[in-house]
Structure formats: structure tokens, C-alpha cells
Design an enzyme around this catalytic site. Structure first.
Site, short mmCIF file in Angstrom:
data_model
loop_
_atom_site.label_atom_id
_atom_site.label_comp_id
_atom_site.label_asym_id
_atom_site.label_seq_id
_atom_site.Cartn_x
_atom_site.Cartn_y
_atom_site.Cartn_z
N SER A 1 0.75 -0.98 0.29
CA SER A 1 -0.28 -0.23 0.19
C SER A 1 0.61 1.42 0.03
CB SER A 1 -1.39 0.08 0.93
OG SER A 1 -2.01 0.98 1.30
N ASP B 1 -9.29 -5.01 -5.38
CA ASP B 1 -8.78 -3.81 -4.49
C ASP B 1 -9.38 -2.39 -6.11
OD1 ASP B 1 -7.31 -1.74 -3.78
OD2 ASP B 1 -5.01 -3.02 -3.83
#
Length: 319
Positions: A161, A262
Site C-alpha cells: 500500500s 482492490d
């Protein structure tokens, strides 16, 4: 008692109050390291720098190898640059599982967070941590795990991330700044896991009408409010006008890992395709897990799909 005045916030994620205090409701609890805590992994905490404050948690597999040294993975945790920790329960549990499956020495970096320390502080800290690791190649520092068990010709960086974004910026910097004078140091590869990138233009499945209200936009403004170019700063948009060429990346192979559900999955594809058009001479690999969401493997490291991504990282590191 009157409630405190809010300076700014990302609801459910972080609140900065006008008195300077900060609430991070999604932060997971601290977990202690353990030299003998699990059957297969030892861990301990070390200080890299007092000023600025940079530290790390080191992980070693058990039993230790007797005849060869281990590749070194310098890892940057996720959390939007503003929460989570190398010392949190979430990441400690993840690396206990990870290192039990993969013979590697992990240096999980504790870098400074926004809003107490806005970007580029985290980038500077993580590059400094990588330089600190590399400095052990000439035995001029004192961390015995690195000196005794680390293979400095096989250094990798990785992160998920926001940590995946840090990986990119550290790899770019490593292409222009020496990690260590002398010594047998080689930043061999970089692992971008569900990396956070963004830009002023919506791509793929992103909503054009809601783009400036999206979490990706809001996070960048929160963690780097004075970023030159705003959301088109090269640190978050590697293809912005005037951004340095990805051809200068300072490693020879890259693995990009994505999750099919995602919300920033398309940004990972965008980055991977741009990387392959950039003139960079290294080897690139793409791994995608269908039907999974952002950092699924960090939250549930014992699942079969988490083991699958770990095994892919293992083949990338050990190949």
C-alpha cells in the site's frame, strides 16, 4: 467536557485536533518482539537513528543456516503514511508467518508518520534505513544479525500500500545515490504490493465525477499538503510531466503484486505497464490474486491465498 476542535480528518481513519493531538482508530495494538516466541522465527527491535527517530524490527528464521547467508528484505509497512507500525500486532503476526515460510532476514522499518511528520519524512527515513543496512557490508556498524547472517549481494526492498509507494521512491533514489561506498552491496530487487499511486486523471474503473473526493486524493493531501504539483507530484504520480524516468530505477528486478477487488488495482496495472515502456532494463513480474481485496494477506497471513503470495515472493527473492 467540551469536545476538542478538529483541524482535519479522514473519517474512520484519522483525526487531527487543533491542540495537536491525533486519533488513529484503525491502529492495531503494539506487539512485543521475541527471541524465542515462535518455533520458527526470532525477532528483536533495534534503533537506526535517534535524530530523526528511525527504528526497526528484525526477523530471523529458526534454525539459522550454518553454511550460507540469507537474502535481506528491508520492508516498509502500509497504513497510508499516517498509521500502523512495524511494531504492531498486525505486522508482527504477518512477519512471523512470512519468515516461517521464507528463509530471509527481514528489517521491518519504523518510519515517521504524518501528520506529526509530513512527507517526505517517511521517504527520507526509509532510504536512511536502507543505507544503514548496506553500511553493515563493511562491518563498520554493530548489528550482529546483519553482519553474521545477511547477504549484502542480495538486498531487496518491499512494502504494501503506502509502503509499496515508499518502495518505488526508495528504488528511484537508489538509482542516483550510493547505498554504501565499497563493500559487496547490491539492491537486487523491489516488491511493490498493492502499491499506492494516483494522479489528477481518473483511470480504469475510477469515477471521473468523484475522483477528487476519492480516498486516494484525500490521503495524499493529508500526508503531503505542500507537495509540489499536488496529486501530480512524481512521488505519487510517477508519470507526471517532468517526473524522472523510471529507467533510472536502482534495482535489476521488480515484482508488482495486485488484488482483483482492490480499489487501487488499476493503478498497479498502470504502473506496471508504464514501467515496461520506460526503458528500464530490468526484469519485471506481475502477480494478481482474483477475488481478494487490499492487503488481504497482511490481515489473514495463514490463509491459502496469503501463502500463495508469500510463495511468489519467495520465488522472486530466492531465484
Amino acid at each position: 467536557m467540551a469536545s476538542k476542535e478538529i483541524e482535519k480528518e479522514i473519517p474512520t481513519y484519522i483525526t487531527l485536533y487543533k491542540d495537536g493531538t491525533v486519533d488513529r482508530p484503525r491502529q492495531t495494538p503494539y506487539a512485543a518482539p521475541s527471541l524465542d516466541g515462535t518455533p520458527h522465527v526470532s525477532s528483536k527491535d533495534i534503533i537506526i537513528s535517534q535524530n530523526p527517530s528511525i527504528s526497526a524490527r528484525l526477523y530471523l528464521p529458526k534454525p539459522l543456516p550454518q553454511t550460507h547467508k540469507l537474502p535481506i528484505l528491508v520492508y516498509f509497512h502500509g497504513g497510508g503514511f499516517f498509521f500502523e507500525s512495524a511494531f504492531s500486532e498486525l505486522y508482527h503476526n504477518y512477519f512471523n508467518t512470512f519468515v516461517s515460510r521464507l528463509p530471509v532476514l527481514v528489517v521491518s522499518v519504523e518510519y515517521r508518520l504524518a501528520p506529526e511528520h509530513y512527507l517526505p519524512a517517511a521517504y527520507d527515513d526509509c532510504f536512511a534505513a536502507l543505507q544503514w543496512v548496506a553500511s553493515h557490508s563493511s562491518n563498520n556498524t554493530t548489528e550482529p544479525w546483519l553482519i553474521d547472517y545477511g547477504d549484502f549481494s542480495r538486498i531487496f526492498i518491499g512494502g504494501d500500500s503506502a509502503g509499496g509507494n515508499i518502495v518505488h521512491n526508495v528504488a528511484m533514489r537508489a538509482g542516483s545515490e550510493a547505498l554504501e561506498e565499497g563493500g559487496n552491496v547490491n539492491l537486487l530487487g523491489a516488491i511493490y504490493v498493492h502499491p499506492y499511486f494516483y494522479s489528477s486523471e481518473a483511470i480504469g474503473s475510477e469515477s471521473v465525477s468523484e475522483h477528487e473526493k476519492s480516498l486516494g486524493y484525500i490521503v495524499w493531501d493529508f500526508v503531503y499538503p505542500n507537495a509540489p504539483g499536488g496529486i501530480n507530484n512524481p512521488m505519487v504520480n510517477p508519470f507526471a510531466p517532468g517526473a524522472p524516468s523510471l529507467a533510472s530505477l536502482g534495482c535489476s528486478k521488480i515484482l508488482v503484486c495486485l488484488a482483483g477487488n482492490d480499489s487501487i488495482r488499476d493503478r498497479g496495472v498502470w504502473f506496471f505497464e508504464g514501467l515496461n515502456k520506460s526503458g528500464w532494463k530490468g526484469k519485471s513480474e506481475l502477480f494478481e490474486e482474483a477475488g481478494e481485496d487490499h492487503v488481504y494477506h497482511i490481515f489473514h497471513p495463514e490463509t491459502e491465498k496469503a501463502k500463495k503470495i508469500t510463495d511468489r515472493m519467495a520465488s522472486f527473492i530466492l531465484d
